[in-house]
Write a protein that holds these residues in place. Structure first.
Motif, PDB file in Angstrom:
ATOM      1  N   ILE A  95       0.770  -0.992   0.068  1.00 61.65           N
ATOM      2  CA  ILE A  95       0.216   0.047  -0.343  1.00 61.65           C
ATOM      3  C   ILE A  95       0.993   1.621  -0.356  1.00 61.65           C
ATOM      4  O   ILE A  95       1.926   1.215   1.008  1.00 61.65           O
ATOM      5  CB  ILE A  95      -0.741   0.226   1.046  1.00 61.65           C
ATOM      6  CG1 ILE A  95      -1.808  -0.857   0.811  1.00 61.65           C
ATOM      7  CG2 ILE A  95      -1.681   0.967   0.978  1.00 61.65           C
ATOM      8  CD1 ILE A  95      -2.353  -1.159   2.786  1.00 61.65           C
ATOM      9  N   ILE A  96       0.334   2.405  -1.026  1.00 63.30           N
ATOM     10  CA  ILE A  96       1.262   3.409  -0.797  1.00 63.30           C
ATOM     11  C   ILE A  96      -0.223   4.343  -0.915  1.00 63.30           C
ATOM     12  O   ILE A  96      -0.946   4.153  -1.286  1.00 63.30           O
ATOM     13  CB  ILE A  96       2.032   3.962  -2.247  1.00 63.30           C
ATOM     14  CG1 ILE A  96       3.253   3.001  -2.889  1.00 63.30           C
ATOM     15  CG2 ILE A  96       2.244   5.445  -1.554  1.00 63.30           C
ATOM     16  CD1 ILE A  96       3.948   3.007  -3.789  1.00 63.30           C
ATOM     17  N   PRO A 116       4.364   6.688 -14.346  1.00 69.12           N
ATOM     18  CA  PRO A 116       4.696   5.815 -15.696  1.00 69.12           C
ATOM     19  C   PRO A 116       4.178   4.389 -15.633  1.00 69.12           C
ATOM     20  O   PRO A 116       4.326   4.674 -16.957  1.00 69.12           O
ATOM     21  CB  PRO A 116       6.399   5.690 -15.367  1.00 69.12           C
ATOM     22  CG  PRO A 116       6.727   5.339 -13.967  1.00 69.12           C
ATOM     23  CD  PRO A 116       5.377   6.024 -13.169  1.00 69.12           C
ATOM     24  N   ALA A 117       3.825   3.896 -15.271  1.00 67.64           N
ATOM     25  CA  ALA A 117       2.827   2.870 -15.462  1.00 67.64           C
ATOM     26  C   ALA A 117       1.686   2.211 -14.644  1.00 67.64           C
ATOM     27  O   ALA A 117       2.277   2.958 -13.313  1.00 67.64           O
ATOM     28  CB  ALA A 117       4.261   1.481 -15.737  1.00 67.64           C
ATOM     29  N   PRO A 118       1.106   1.798 -15.144  1.00 68.70           N
ATOM     30  CA  PRO A 118      -0.160   1.097 -14.421  1.00 68.70           C
ATOM     31  C   PRO A 118       0.159   0.750 -12.566  1.00 68.70           C
ATOM     32  O   PRO A 118       1.456  -0.779 -12.309  1.00 68.70           O
ATOM     33  CB  PRO A 118      -1.086   0.079 -14.252  1.00 68.70           C
ATOM     34  CG  PRO A 118      -1.033   0.434 -15.959  1.00 68.70           C
ATOM     35  CD  PRO A 118       0.252   0.703 -16.468  1.00 68.70           C
ATOM     36  N   LEU A 127       4.815   4.840  -9.557  1.00 70.79           N
ATOM     37  CA  LEU A 127       4.864   6.297  -9.196  1.00 70.79           C
ATOM     38  C   LEU A 127       5.834   6.349  -9.333  1.00 70.79           C
ATOM     39  O   LEU A 127       6.572   6.058  -8.441  1.00 70.79           O
ATOM     40  CB  LEU A 127       3.983   6.424  -7.875  1.00 70.79           C
ATOM     41  CG  LEU A 127       2.756   6.284  -7.438  1.00 70.79           C
ATOM     42  CD1 LEU A 127       2.300   7.457  -6.405  1.00 70.79           C
ATOM     43  CD2 LEU A 127       2.210   6.580  -8.887  1.00 70.79           C
ATOM     44  N   LEU A 128       6.551   7.621 -10.220  1.00 71.70           N
ATOM     45  CA  LEU A 128       7.875   8.288  -9.960  1.00 71.70           C
ATOM     46  C   LEU A 128       7.614   9.161  -9.099  1.00 71.70           C
ATOM     47  O   LEU A 128       6.786  10.307  -8.930  1.00 71.70           O
ATOM     48  CB  LEU A 128       8.131   9.003 -11.446  1.00 71.70           C
ATOM     49  CG  LEU A 128       9.511   9.324 -11.839  1.00 71.70           C
ATOM     50  CD1 LEU A 128      10.725   8.694 -11.453  1.00 71.70           C
ATOM     51  CD2 LEU A 128       9.364  10.369 -12.973  1.00 71.70           C
ATOM     52  N   VAL A 129       8.155   9.108  -7.774  1.00 67.35           N
ATOM     53  CA  VAL A 129       8.916  10.261  -7.102  1.00 67.35           C
ATOM     54  C   VAL A 129      10.209  10.427  -7.092  1.00 67.35           C
ATOM     55  O   VAL A 129      11.431  10.026  -7.151  1.00 67.35           O
ATOM     56  CB  VAL A 129       8.328   9.701  -5.706  1.00 67.35           C
ATOM     57  CG1 VAL A 129       7.059   8.951  -5.629  1.00 67.35           C
ATOM     58  CG2 VAL A 129       9.210   8.550  -5.416  1.00 67.35           C
ATOM     59  N   ALA A 166      17.703  10.146  -5.707  1.00 69.26           N
ATOM     60  CA  ALA A 166      17.332  11.471  -5.881  1.00 69.26           C
ATOM     61  C   ALA A 166      15.502  11.475  -6.708  1.00 69.26           C
ATOM     62  O   ALA A 166      14.946  12.267  -6.173  1.00 69.26           O
ATOM     63  CB  ALA A 166      17.517  12.779  -6.526  1.00 69.26           C
ATOM     64  N   ALA A 167      14.974  10.063  -7.408  1.00 62.86           N
ATOM     65  CA  ALA A 167      14.328  10.256  -8.308  1.00 62.86           C
ATOM     66  C   ALA A 167      14.229   8.651  -8.024  1.00 62.86           C
ATOM     67  O   ALA A 167      15.013   7.584  -8.001  1.00 62.86           O
ATOM     68  CB  ALA A 167      14.469  10.286  -9.538  1.00 62.86           C
ATOM     69  N   GLU A 168      12.677   7.994  -7.664  1.00 65.36           N
ATOM     70  CA  GLU A 168      13.231   6.191  -7.850  1.00 65.36           C
ATOM     71  C   GLU A 168      11.018   5.993  -8.807  1.00 65.36           C
ATOM     72  O   GLU A 168      10.375   6.665  -8.347  1.00 65.36           O
ATOM     73  CB  GLU A 168      12.737   6.645  -5.742  1.00 65.36           C
ATOM     74  CG  GLU A 168      12.705   5.008  -5.121  1.00 65.36           C
ATOM     75  CD  GLU A 168      13.900   4.895  -4.888  1.00 65.36           C
ATOM     76  OE1 GLU A 168      14.823   3.822  -4.787  1.00 65.36           O
ATOM     77  OE2 GLU A 168      14.399   5.740  -3.612  1.00 65.36           O
ATOM     78  N   VAL A 169      11.300   4.932  -8.792  1.00 64.12           N
ATOM     79  CA  VAL A 169      10.176   4.831  -9.195  1.00 64.12           C
ATOM     80  C   VAL A 169       9.239   3.196  -7.609  1.00 64.12           C
ATOM     81  O   VAL A 169      10.045   2.300  -7.536  1.00 64.12           O
ATOM     82  CB  VAL A 169      10.065   3.736  -9.868  1.00 64.12           C
ATOM     83  CG1 VAL A 169       8.717   3.189 -10.605  1.00 64.12           C
ATOM     84  CG2 VAL A 169      10.220   4.390 -11.522  1.00 64.12           C
ATOM     85  N   LEU A 170       8.319   3.750  -7.423  1.00 65.72           N
ATOM     86  CA  LEU A 170       7.500   2.947  -6.593  1.00 65.72           C
ATOM     87  C   LEU A 170       6.284   2.417  -6.838  1.00 65.72           C
ATOM     88  O   LEU A 170       5.612   2.801  -7.565  1.00 65.72           O
ATOM     89  CB  LEU A 170       7.124   3.736  -5.777  1.00 65.72           C
ATOM     90  CG  LEU A 170       7.949   4.858  -4.815  1.00 65.72           C
ATOM     91  CD1 LEU A 170       7.503   5.723  -3.177  1.00 65.72           C
ATOM     92  CD2 LEU A 170       9.460   4.228  -4.139  1.00 65.72           C
ATOM     93  N   ARG A 171       6.221   1.555  -6.542  1.00 63.65           N
ATOM     94  CA  ARG A 171       5.609   0.269  -6.780  1.00 63.65           C
ATOM     95  C   ARG A 171       3.888  -0.197  -5.873  1.00 63.65           C
ATOM     96  O   ARG A 171       4.702   0.041  -4.629  1.00 63.65           O
ATOM     97  CB  ARG A 171       5.301  -1.166  -7.206  1.00 63.65           C
ATOM     98  CG  ARG A 171       6.410  -1.276  -9.167  1.00 63.65           C
ATOM     99  CD  ARG A 171       7.212  -2.365  -9.230  1.00 63.65           C
ATOM    100  NE  ARG A 171       6.483  -2.549 -10.025  1.00 63.65           N
ATOM    101  CZ  ARG A 171       6.113  -4.536 -10.287  1.00 63.65           C
ATOM    102  NH1 ARG A 171       7.088  -4.505 -10.555  1.00 63.65           N
ATOM    103  NH2 ARG A 171       5.148  -4.984 -10.289  1.00 63.65           N
ATOM    104  N   TYR A 172       3.019  -0.168  -6.400  1.00 63.20           N
ATOM    105  CA  TYR A 172       1.893  -0.525  -5.321  1.00 63.20           C
ATOM    106  C   TYR A 172       1.154  -1.243  -5.928  1.00 63.20           C
ATOM    107  O   TYR A 172       0.425  -1.944  -6.502  1.00 63.20           O
ATOM    108  CB  TYR A 172       1.384   0.645  -4.879  1.00 63.20           C
ATOM    109  CG  TYR A 172       0.482   1.418  -5.988  1.00 63.20           C
ATOM    110  CD1 TYR A 172       0.835   2.709  -6.340  1.00 63.20           C
ATOM    111  CD2 TYR A 172      -0.532   1.105  -6.117  1.00 63.20           C
ATOM    112  CE1 TYR A 172       1.068   3.297  -8.045  1.00 63.20           C
ATOM    113  CE2 TYR A 172      -1.447   1.682  -7.074  1.00 63.20           C
ATOM    114  CZ  TYR A 172      -0.640   2.513  -8.190  1.00 63.20           C
ATOM    115  OH  TYR A 172      -1.624   2.900  -9.319  1.00 63.20           O
TER     116      TYR A 172
END
Lengths: 87, 433
Positions: B7-8, B81-83, B86-88, B106-112
């Protein structure tokens, strides 16, 4: 008592309480001159200062440690920080 | 490498924190993202542990104790960037202590698996002559600034606009040594009287109102009046009111209520109705993997936000959210009474003159804008709404003044560093190669 930290605003050193925002530091630095802590020049050259206080309006953006467009209302002062703002 | 969470939650205000607390007992991995350096949102700004409201402190304690909850402060969502991703972007300056630490990116892709939007609200700021002068701020805006150490002690402040927030703002400023010259409420006396009577239905709010009234004893409260203009040389020095009177001031803090922040929801394709994210009885948006709680799904204050957060968090973690449904109904009724009482009056749409700037990022005036038939036309011809706030301020102003509807939201939804996007694109190519 919170600690004092030393930062620079447009080249002048000032001491601020730890935990204050860059926006607050600019206002504190401007206080002595009897002005509001301006942050930027608008595209037609008018001085602007923080508006929304919560990272939405982008009026409070300044240069911090050489990085442009930092939102001063969402950035906390840190020892040795160098802030460049419109004045 | 992409970080995966069950969960994000976007937003660490009351709704987001309560959602995390409700979801945590199920053992799900939870990440709360927030763009401020400290959690708490606007109402608990400066950190939940610092608040007088004991709910904030208890909530924070239970989250600190939960091993499955991560909080990413000073972190902004740029786009999806994709279903399920989230790019943070992390603000290396705001989170100064993080920079240089091993593993800091400094930037990261998070998946949920599940996403809870608790993105809160911003103020409705309406243009009037002089509103771009330094020292003119939002009402909640000056409160937020003051909580961040902005100097208000010994300053004369006019708090204006609409809503109970004005009282809370005046109280914060007064407690910090400001001289509140007046509170100027645009709502008429009759509406305020009805609202005051209706507070009997919500004893906790009545108590709060009485407490505020006691703390603000001696501060003039003017109703049925509004700020017509701000005057001053290089900074605000006087507020001109609709009754023709003028009040000297160092700050004019003026806001006309709150608007849900819906940019992220809209960029994710969630349905937005009347300016708020549409949710079902379980706080689920039109996308079944995405929930919304708090002001984003309709402005209603901290009590409603907590109830909605509890429901959304429980649902996202498949846990029961007992008791919260009844609380939500009660606070939704309160929210309706608030909206009715403090609805901006039509005169507020007539304040801008031809020279008044409406789009503050691009300095576009009312005179230039009023000739246009739509937001799109104004954008193309004047650059209105094309500056870094991306229409967050002028979008609501032009909706009020001209009835325009904003276009689809553009990504990234916040100004981004080019490096944040380049890094991710490269990473995506590597993983797909």
């Amino acid at each position: 008592m919170p600690d004092l930290i030393s930062i620079s605003v447009n080249g002048a050193r000032i001491g601020v309480t730890e935990g204050v925002t860059v926006a607050a530091a600019l206002a504190l630095a401007a206080q002595a001159r009897g002005s509001v802590g301006a942050t930027r020049h608008s595209v037609t050259g008018a001085l602007r200062a923080p508006l929304c206080g919560m990272g939405v309006c982008q009026e409070c953006r300044v240069t911090v440690d050489g990085r442009a467009h930092v939102l001063s209302c969402q950035t906390l002062c840190r020892e040795g920080m160098q802030i460049e703002a419109a004045q | 490498m992409k970080l995966l969470y069950d969960i994000i939650i976007v937003g660490a205000g009351p709704a987001g924190l309560e959602a995390a607390r409700a979801a945590a007992p199920g053992g799900a991995s939870i990440c709360i993202i927030d763009d401020n350096p400290l959690a708490g949102g606007q109402i608990w700004r400066g950190g939940p542990q610092q608040q007088k409201d004991s709910r904030a402190r208890t909530l924070w304690q239970s989250l600190q104790a939960a091993r499955n909850v991560t909080i990413m402060s000073a972190t902004r969502v740029l786009y999806s960037p994709a279903p399920g991703e989230l790019l943070v972007q992390r603000d290396a300056d705001a989170a100064g202590t993080q920079r240089g630490q091993a593993g800091f990116r400094a930037a990261e892709v998070l998946r949920y698996q599940r996403l809870i939007l608790a993105t809160g609200a911003r103020e409705l700021l309406l243009p009037f002559p002089g509103w771009t002068l330094p020292g003119v701020t939002g009402a909640g805006g000056l409160q937020a600034l003051a909580k961040g150490g902005y100097p208000v002690a010994g300053r004369r402040v006019v708090v204006a606009g609409s809503g109970p927030l004005l009282l809370a703002v005046a109280n914060t400023l007064k407690a910090r040594g400001a001289h509140v010259a007046a509170i100027v409420e645009q709502a008429p006396r009759s509406a305020l009287a009805r609202f005051a009577f209706s507070l009997l239905a919500t004893p906790s709010k009545l108590l709060q109102a009485l407490q505020l009234a006691r703390d603000l004893r001696g501060v003039p409260y003017r109703h049925g009046i509004w700020v017509r203009a701000a005057h001053g040389e290089g900074r605000v020095q006087r507020a001109e009111l609709s009754d023709g009177s003028q009040i000297e001031c160092d700050y004019l803090a003026c806001g006309f209520g709150l608007l849900p922040n819906t940019e992220l929801a809209r960029s994710l394709g969630c349905t937005v109705v009347h300016g708020a994210v549409q949710v079902d009885e379980w706080q689920r948006t039109s996308n079944p993997a995405i929930y919304c709680a708090g002001e984003g799904s309709g402005v209603g204050g901290v009590d409603l936000a907590l109830a909605e957060g509890r429901i959304a968090g429980g649902m996202a973690a498949s846990l029961p959210a007992a008791g919260a449904l009844a609380a939500r109904s009660r606070w939704r009724r309160f929210a309706i009474r608030l909206a009715e009482t403090f609805a901006p009056r039509p005169e507020l749409k007539q304040l801008a003159d031809d020279d008044t700037i409406v789009c503050r990022c691009e300095d576009v005036t009312h005179g230039e804008l009023k000739a246009h038939a739509s937001w799109r036309s104004a954008k193309l011809h004047t650059r209105c709404g094309m500056g870094p706030c991306q229409g967050r301020i002028c979008g609501a102003a032009t909706a009020a003044l001209y009835g325009w509807q904003p276009d689809a939201v553009r990504t990234p939804i916040s100004p981004a560093r080019a490096g944040s996007i380049i890094a991710t694109v490269t990473e995506t190519e590597e993983t797909t190669a």
